[in-house]
Design an enzyme around this catalytic site. Structure first.
Site, PDB file in Angstrom:
ATOM      1  N   CYS A   1      12.729  -4.685 -17.763  1.00  0.00           N
ATOM      2  CA  CYS A   1      12.345  -5.828 -16.921  1.00  0.00           C
ATOM      3  C   CYS A   1      10.962  -6.330 -17.313  1.00  0.00           C
ATOM      4  CB  CYS A   1      12.331  -5.431 -15.439  1.00  0.00           C
ATOM      5  SG  CYS A   1      13.933  -4.933 -14.773  1.00  0.00           S
TER       6      CYS A   1
ATOM      7  N   CYS B   1      10.712  -0.876 -13.999  1.00  0.00           N
ATOM      8  CA  CYS B   1      11.735  -1.025 -15.042  1.00  0.00           C
ATOM      9  C   CYS B   1      11.118  -1.521 -16.349  1.00  0.00           C
ATOM     10  CB  CYS B   1      12.797  -1.992 -14.538  1.00  0.00           C
ATOM     11  SG  CYS B   1      13.984  -2.540 -15.777  1.00  0.00           S
TER      12      CYS B   1
END
Length: 147
Positions: A72, A69
């Site tokens: 993230c 991600c």
């Protein structure tokens, strides 16, 4: 908070009884002797996740994330910096939803990154999306005030 707080060690996940007025005095774990507060984000698995959210008597902010991600990854340094600011009053930890899918399902994590604030085993607040350090700190402090 009472005069004694239960604090889970971020290294061995042992439960420690600590006078509340000693939270800021660099206490060590009674079991592994490592510092209870390091200013770093704890990495959790299923067993340590349960210990961390259920047995701590301080709020615990969990970052639900995945290694693939992009948002993230971009938020990770800000989350680390926030841990340095928020400890010892709030613990920050992260859990990889790819390796701990049952936990992600249990808490109905639909998007990542998602931060959730837990206190004594219960989720008290949730925030979706990447944030910078100042925003994480503000959100965590606001979430912990609801307790």
């Amino acid at each position: 908070m009472s005069d004694v707080s239960h604090i889970v060690c971020p290294h061995c996940f042992a439960n420690n009884r600590l006078p509340s007025d000693r939270l800021g005095s660099s206490p060590s774990c009674g079991k592994c002797k490592k510092p209870l507060f390091t200013g770093q984000v704890a990495t959790l698995t299923a067993p340590s996740f349960q210990a961390m959210i259920e047995r701590n008597e301080i709020p615990v902010i969990i970052d639900f994330w995945a290694p693939w991600c992009g948002p993230c990854k971009s938020m990770a340094p800000a989350f680390e910096q926030a841990a340095k600011v928020l400890e010892p009053n709030i613990r920050l930890a992260k859990i990889n939803i790819d390796s701990e899918q049952a936990i992600a399902n249990r808490f109905n994590i639909q998007s990542i990154p998602t931060m959730a604030c837990f206190y004594q085993g219960k989720e008290v607040a949730r925030q979706n999306g990447a944030m910078d350090t100042a925003s994480i700190v503000r959100w965590a402090q606001s979430a912990s005030e609801r307790i």
